[in-house]
Design a protein around this motif. Structure first.
Motif, mmCIF file in Angstrom:
data_model
loop_
_atom_site.group_PDB
_atom_site.id
_atom_site.type_symbol
_atom_site.label_atom_id
_atom_site.label_comp_id
_atom_site.label_asym_id
_atom_site.label_seq_id
_atom_site.Cartn_x
_atom_site.Cartn_y
_atom_site.Cartn_z
ATOM 1 N N TYR A 12 0.827 -1.207 0.000
ATOM 2 C CA TYR A 12 0.000 0.000 0.000
ATOM 3 C C TYR A 12 0.860 1.255 0.000
ATOM 4 N N ARG A 13 2.051 1.167 0.608
ATOM 5 C CA ARG A 13 2.942 2.335 0.595
ATOM 6 C C ARG A 13 3.682 2.451 -0.722
ATOM 7 N N GLN A 14 3.945 1.341 -1.367
ATOM 8 C CA GLN A 14 4.561 1.404 -2.693
ATOM 9 C C GLN A 14 3.616 2.108 -3.663
ATOM 10 N N ILE A 15 2.345 1.763 -3.584
ATOM 11 C CA ILE A 15 1.355 2.383 -4.467
ATOM 12 C C ILE A 15 1.204 3.869 -4.146
ATOM 13 N N ALA A 16 1.138 4.183 -2.849
ATOM 14 C CA ALA A 16 0.992 5.584 -2.440
ATOM 15 C C ALA A 16 2.192 6.402 -2.904
ATOM 16 N N ALA A 17 3.375 5.841 -2.776
ATOM 17 C CA ALA A 17 4.587 6.550 -3.195
ATOM 18 C C ALA A 17 4.574 6.796 -4.693
ATOM 19 N N PHE A 18 4.100 5.801 -5.417
ATOM 20 C CA PHE A 18 4.004 5.948 -6.878
ATOM 21 C C PHE A 18 3.057 7.090 -7.246
ATOM 22 N N LEU A 55 -4.899 4.784 -1.481
ATOM 23 C CA LEU A 55 -5.574 6.011 -1.908
ATOM 24 C C LEU A 55 -5.905 6.899 -0.719
ATOM 25 N N ALA A 56 -6.288 6.279 0.389
ATOM 26 C CA ALA A 56 -6.612 7.055 1.587
ATOM 27 C C ALA A 56 -5.374 7.743 2.133
ATOM 28 N N ALA A 57 -4.233 7.066 2.049
ATOM 29 C CA ALA A 57 -2.991 7.657 2.556
ATOM 30 C C ALA A 57 -2.632 8.904 1.772
ATOM 31 N N VAL A 58 -2.715 8.803 0.450
ATOM 32 C CA VAL A 58 -2.406 9.944 -0.413
ATOM 33 C C VAL A 58 -3.378 11.096 -0.132
ATOM 34 N N ARG A 59 -4.616 10.738 0.034
ATOM 35 C CA ARG A 59 -5.640 11.747 0.345
ATOM 36 C C ARG A 59 -5.384 12.403 1.707
ATOM 37 N N ASP A 60 -5.141 11.583 2.719
ATOM 38 C CA ASP A 60 -4.956 12.111 4.069
ATOM 39 C C ASP A 60 -3.735 13.012 4.172
ATOM 40 N N GLU A 61 -2.783 12.812 3.267
ATOM 41 C CA GLU A 61 -1.582 13.654 3.290
ATOM 42 C C GLU A 61 -1.811 14.969 2.559
ATOM 43 N N GLY A 62 -2.941 15.094 1.919
ATOM 44 C CA GLY A 62 -3.266 16.367 1.285
ATOM 45 C C GLY A 62 -3.005 16.433 -0.209
ATOM 46 N N TRP A 63 -2.570 15.330 -0.789
ATOM 47 C CA TRP A 63 -2.277 15.341 -2.218
ATOM 48 C C TRP A 63 -3.543 15.249 -3.063
ATOM 49 N N SER A 64 -4.570 14.687 -2.488
ATOM 50 C CA SER A 64 -5.802 14.506 -3.249
ATOM 51 C C SER A 64 -7.005 14.652 -2.328
ATOM 52 N N PHE A 65 -8.165 14.645 -2.937
ATOM 53 C CA PHE A 65 -9.395 14.592 -2.152
ATOM 54 C C PHE A 65 -10.333 13.645 -2.867
ATOM 55 N N ALA A 66 -11.341 13.189 -2.140
ATOM 56 C CA ALA A 66 -12.253 12.211 -2.716
ATOM 57 C C ALA A 66 -13.683 12.654 -2.506
ATOM 58 N N SER A 67 -14.542 12.182 -3.381
ATOM 59 C CA SER A 67 -15.958 12.459 -3.260
ATOM 60 C C SER A 67 -16.734 11.180 -3.553
ATOM 61 N N VAL A 68 -17.640 10.839 -2.664
ATOM 62 C CA VAL A 68 -18.439 9.633 -2.846
ATOM 63 C C VAL A 68 -19.232 9.743 -4.139
ATOM 64 N N GLY A 69 -19.161 8.716 -4.946
ATOM 65 C CA GLY A 69 -19.886 8.705 -6.202
ATOM 66 C C GLY A 69 -19.113 9.301 -7.364
ATOM 67 N N LEU A 70 -18.019 10.020 -7.042
ATOM 68 C CA LEU A 70 -17.247 10.666 -8.109
ATOM 69 C C LEU A 70 -15.874 10.048 -8.287
ATOM 70 N N GLY A 71 -15.125 9.974 -7.207
ATOM 71 C CA GLY A 71 -13.790 9.413 -7.291
ATOM 72 C C GLY A 71 -12.756 10.276 -6.588
ATOM 73 N N TYR A 72 -11.508 10.016 -6.923
ATOM 74 C CA TYR A 72 -10.390 10.749 -6.323
ATOM 75 C C TYR A 72 -9.856 11.770 -7.320
ATOM 76 N N TYR A 73 -9.511 12.954 -6.815
ATOM 77 C CA TYR A 73 -8.997 14.025 -7.658
ATOM 78 C C TYR A 73 -7.762 14.655 -7.021
ATOM 79 N N VAL A 74 -6.870 15.123 -7.858
ATOM 80 C CA VAL A 74 -5.658 15.783 -7.361
ATOM 81 C C VAL A 74 -6.055 17.099 -6.688
#
Lengths: 83, 83
Positions: A12-18, A55-74
């Motif tokens: 999960y950290r390899q993916i987040a780092a990527f 995905l949650a890790a990347v989001r929680d660090e502030g790189w992205s945000f998520a919206s239910v029904g929409l997805g993840y965005y930078v």
DNA sequence: TGAAATTTGTGCGTATGTATT
DNA sequence: GAATACATACGCACAAATTTC
């Protein structure tokens, strides 16, 4: 998109780092959509739990945000860490 | 130690909020041990996953740190958020 | 109106790995 | 080696928000 199963860094950290690196490189512009849970599962060959954690890790660090029904965005660059 | 199941705030965040408040109140001094996963499961009547998610949230925000084999401990006040 | 499809959020269960005592 | 406790991974089910038809 290959997990190094021999690495001490968990998948999960390899993916987040990527993802972080890809965002910093500009592969995904602020406001653009990121791969979601299902796509991450497919591309990396991991379980949903693992994909979500990355995905949650990347989001929680502030790189992205998520919206239910929409997805993840930078996230806007102003919200990125450190800088 | 009671989850409000009617609340829109999910259980893991209710627990995390409780812990943060307890730390800020001084109920747990910096360096002292916090309740672990098992204890949280017992005291709040939630699943391990939920307990872990709450403890991880508090840790990730900088209020505590964890050590494998030892448990969760209140972080030094310098590492707390905002302040 | 509203039903379906999509997608993230949360909770519960289980098993294994790893670090500390 | 044994006991303790956190870390990670996999699987499943349902809730909630959003879009689309």
């Amino acid at each position: 998109m290959e997990i190094d199963r021999a690495s001490p860094v968990p998948p999960y950290r390899q993916i987040a780092a990527f993802l972080r690196a890809a965002i910093l490189r500009g592969d995904f512009a602020p406001g653009s959509r990121l791969p979601g849970v299902e796509q991450t599962v497919q591309e990396w060959g991991v379980a949903r739990t693992t994909a979500r954690k990355a995905l949650a890790a990347v989001r929680d660090e502030g790189w992205s945000f998520a919206s239910v029904g929409l997805g993840y965005y930078v996230a806007p660059q102003e919200q990125w860490p450190q800088t």
